[in-house]
Design an enzyme around this catalytic site. Structure first.
Site, mmCIF file in Angstrom:
data_model
loop_
_atom_site.group_PDB
_atom_site.id
_atom_site.type_symbol
_atom_site.label_atom_id
_atom_site.label_comp_id
_atom_site.label_asym_id
_atom_site.label_seq_id
_atom_site.Cartn_x
_atom_site.Cartn_y
_atom_site.Cartn_z
ATOM 1 N N TYR A 47 -1.702 0.090 10.066
ATOM 2 C CA TYR A 47 -2.046 -0.572 8.805
ATOM 3 C C TYR A 47 -0.737 -0.396 7.798
ATOM 4 C CZ TYR A 47 -3.698 -1.187 4.043
ATOM 5 O OH TYR A 47 -3.724 -1.404 2.878
ATOM 6 N N THR A 96 0.777 -1.080 -0.038
ATOM 7 C CA THR A 96 0.005 0.010 -0.037
ATOM 8 C C THR A 96 0.997 1.317 0.112
ATOM 9 O OG1 THR A 96 -1.533 1.341 1.275
ATOM 10 C CG2 THR A 96 -0.019 -0.202 2.438
#
Length: 327
Positions: free
Chosen positions: A141, A117
């Site tokens: 995350y 990501t």
């Protein structure tokens, strides 16, 4: 046929990747605990229901299917939740990935395509992020995803594990052929939330802030069509199977769209107004986050053919009017 183990293969992105793999002549085996995925989305190969925190389940799937590669999508992915409960994100994302990597090595699987990501870059506002941008994650995350990238590197050095890593921001749209689409519980993504408001499934779309230093005051974000993203992962797999070097690729438009531009495009596509409520800024929202994809285009030969804003919204709108998957 050549088998690929696809973690998270029952999810939004993973199921589209399975379809792309099947079309490319591979047999995708979806490994998924169905906590956020849908068994109905597994249409292009077998489903192995299992959890990445269960090493024995991973080993059993490896032994049964003997994959040539792993395509790793499965992860917890809500940024806000990761800030409230970082331990869970580190335990699930990093712990699960470590189990998967160790199982792959133990079973002689040396090729991993990892869905990372652009959250690994953190809040680097107003610049085009590429493969050489320093990674400075600001939440669990992004931090857990960066850690997985580092673990893959360590296993590459010690066990010859080879990897292609993709970093990207917002994925949108649905399978243009109508077989697959986006459906999360709860839904957190802009385009499906907007279309739910258009369809009357929620009162309105909340726009968080309109005083950002962008061209219309609303946040600007990058989007890529899920079908284009899936195709990039197949190209990454072929890259590894052809014996090429470990590589990181960013996937994005390099320009992005503001929230108001997304809303305007929705009006043009659906011919309906979007009910909107203006809200205050959310803590932690950057003004503009975009990612470039020059390397993927030049080296992988990636062609994002579906990633116009009109098509992403149009395909998502067509899917939103279908029954979808119901638990």
């Amino acid at each position: 046929m050549t088998t690929v183990l696809v973690t998270g293969g029952a999810g939004y992105i993973g199921s589209h990747a399975c379809k792309a793999l099947a079309r490319a002549g591979f047999t995708p085996v979806a490994f998924d605990n169905l906590s956020t995925g849908w068994a109905e989305a597994v249409r292009f190969g077998p489903l192995e229901r299992g959890d990445l925190l269960d090493r024995a389940a991973i080993d059993a799937a490896m032994e049964k299917h003997r994959p040539v590669a792993v395509m790793h999508f499965a992860a917890l992915s809500l940024v806000g939740e990761s800030m409230q409960d970082p331990g869970r994100y580190w335990r699930v994302n990093l712990g699960g990935a470590l189990n998967l990597i160790e199982s792959a090595v133990a079973h002689g699987v040396k090729n991993v395509v990892f869905s990372s990501t652009c959250a690994t870059y953190g809040d680097q506002d107003g610049v085009v992020l590429d493969e050489d941008t320093p990674q400075r994650p600001i939440n669990a995350y992004g931090g857990s995803k960066r850690a997985i990238e580092e673990v893959l590197g360590d296993f590459g050095a010690s066990h010859g594990l080879r990897r292609v890593i993709f970093r990207y921001f917002n994925v949108a749209g649905a399978d243009p052929e109508g077989e697959l689409g986006e459906q999360h519980q709860p839904e957190t993504h802009l385009i499906p939330l907007m279309l739910e408001a258009v369809a009357g499934k929620r009162p309105a779309l909340t726009v968080f802030g309109e005083d950002y230093p962008t061209r219309d005051g609303t946040c600007l974000r990058d989007y890529v069509h899920v079908t284009d993203l899936a195709q990039a992962h197949v190209l990454g797999l072929r890259w590894l199977l052809e014996g090429k070097e470990d590589r990181v690729f960013c996937l994005g438009s390099g320009t992005g769209f503001t929230v108001k531009e997304v809303i305007a495009a929705s009006r043009a596509v659906t011919n309906r107004e979007v009910p909107v409520v203006m809200g205050a800024r959310r803590a932690g929202d950057a003004a503009a986050l975009v990612s470039g994809s020059r390397r993927a285009v030049e080296e992988l030969g990636w062609e994002p053919q579906h990633s116009s804003l009109r098509q992403m919204i149009g395909d998502a709108w067509a899917w939103a009017q279908k029954p979808g998957y119901q638990r």
